[in-house]
Enzyme design. Sequence first.
Site, PDB file in Angstrom:
ATOM      1  N   LEU A 134      -8.228   6.470   3.374  1.00 58.17           N
ATOM      2  CA  LEU A 134      -8.704   5.179   2.908  1.00 58.17           C
ATOM      3  C   LEU A 134      -7.971   4.890   1.613  1.00 58.17           C
ATOM      4  O   LEU A 134      -7.718   5.804   0.815  1.00 58.17           O
ATOM      5  CB  LEU A 134     -10.221   5.198   2.664  1.00 58.17           C
ATOM      6  CG  LEU A 134     -11.143   5.325   3.884  1.00 58.17           C
ATOM      7  CD1 LEU A 134     -12.599   5.384   3.432  1.00 58.17           C
ATOM      8  CD2 LEU A 134     -10.928   4.184   4.858  1.00 58.17           C
ATOM      9  N   ASP A 135      -7.633   3.628   1.380  1.00 55.82           N
ATOM     10  CA  ASP A 135      -6.951   3.259   0.146  1.00 55.82           C
ATOM     11  C   ASP A 135      -7.829   3.556  -1.067  1.00 55.82           C
ATOM     12  O   ASP A 135      -9.049   3.688  -0.960  1.00 55.82           O
ATOM     13  CB  ASP A 135      -6.603   1.772   0.153  1.00 55.82           C
ATOM     14  CG  ASP A 135      -5.601   1.422   1.237  1.00 55.82           C
ATOM     15  OD1 ASP A 135      -4.899   2.321   1.706  1.00 55.82           O
ATOM     16  OD2 ASP A 135      -5.536   0.224   1.609  1.00 55.82           O
ATOM     17  N   ARG A 136      -7.199   3.606  -2.219  1.00 58.16           N
ATOM     18  CA  ARG A 136      -7.924   3.877  -3.460  1.00 58.16           C
ATOM     19  C   ARG A 136      -9.093   2.923  -3.663  1.00 58.16           C
ATOM     20  O   ARG A 136     -10.189   3.328  -4.062  1.00 58.16           O
ATOM     21  CB  ARG A 136      -6.959   3.763  -4.660  1.00 58.16           C
ATOM     22  CG  ARG A 136      -7.618   4.070  -6.003  1.00 58.16           C
ATOM     23  CD  ARG A 136      -6.698   3.735  -7.159  1.00 58.16           C
ATOM     24  NE  ARG A 136      -5.570   4.640  -7.253  1.00 58.16           N
ATOM     25  CZ  ARG A 136      -5.591   5.830  -7.850  1.00 58.16           C
ATOM     26  NH1 ARG A 136      -6.719   6.269  -8.382  1.00 58.16           N
ATOM     27  NH2 ARG A 136      -4.518   6.571  -7.920  1.00 58.16           N
TER      28      ARG A 136
END
Length: 272
Positions: A134-136
């Site tokens: 998952l992205d930051r």
Amino acid sequence: MARKSRTPKWLEAARKRDAEAMAQGRSDWLMRALGRAGVMPRAEAEAAIRAGRVEVDGQVVTEPFAPVSATQTVRVDGREHSLTASTRVLMFHKPAGPVVHGTDPEGVGTVFERLRAVLPEPLRGYEWLAVGRLDRDTTGLLLFTNDERFVRHGTAPQTHLPKRYVAQVEGQPNASALQRLRDGVELEDGLTRPARAESRASDVVELTLTEGRHHQVKRMLAAVGHPVLTLHREAVGDVVLDVAEGGWRELQEVEVSKALGFRSERESDEAP
């Protein structure tokens, strides 16, 4: 003329050892087996092995990539440990900020650090692998496992394991935009698979994908004219996120096999 890339010698040696281990009916590298069985994470296992603290069948082994099987006797600091390991899967509610990488150059931290900080002592000895990314700035459901086979199952394109996201977007997507998402959107890496797209509010879209391209949700919504402002993953397969932000729980065996469609080695062996 372009320089021909060379495989590092350590990697060539590791691959050779792995092939030899399989040919001999041995199952794993020592360092990885210790992490999978919950004895100690791989980095700690590697240090312990190189320091001469690990014995296999009464002999000190100092090579982390030494082949080993679950039937062998392994001791760390004189204490015997079983290498028999079942597949374990954890649900973690990822907050915004930490990255799904081993280190974070920005200093915010990693999801591995966040997870390990809240796990009880018996689970801290495992090497926990993230199942996808998952992205930051993306929050929500992130699965972890001690089994590389489950990582492959959860991320392989051919599995088509559905993942449900909720995105707050710019503007107000109309019926035409939602239908484009359902039919597939042409991106720079090709047409996306048909998706389930529903409106939850004037600026909130629920999007369920059965593939996992890089930044796919953000790119799809941007392609139909509605860039993502916030993104949250709330389900993988039939497993729905049900813990508070920063919290975790272990999935039951039936959730892994039924809700996520993963068959253990034992189940595979018993299948007709």
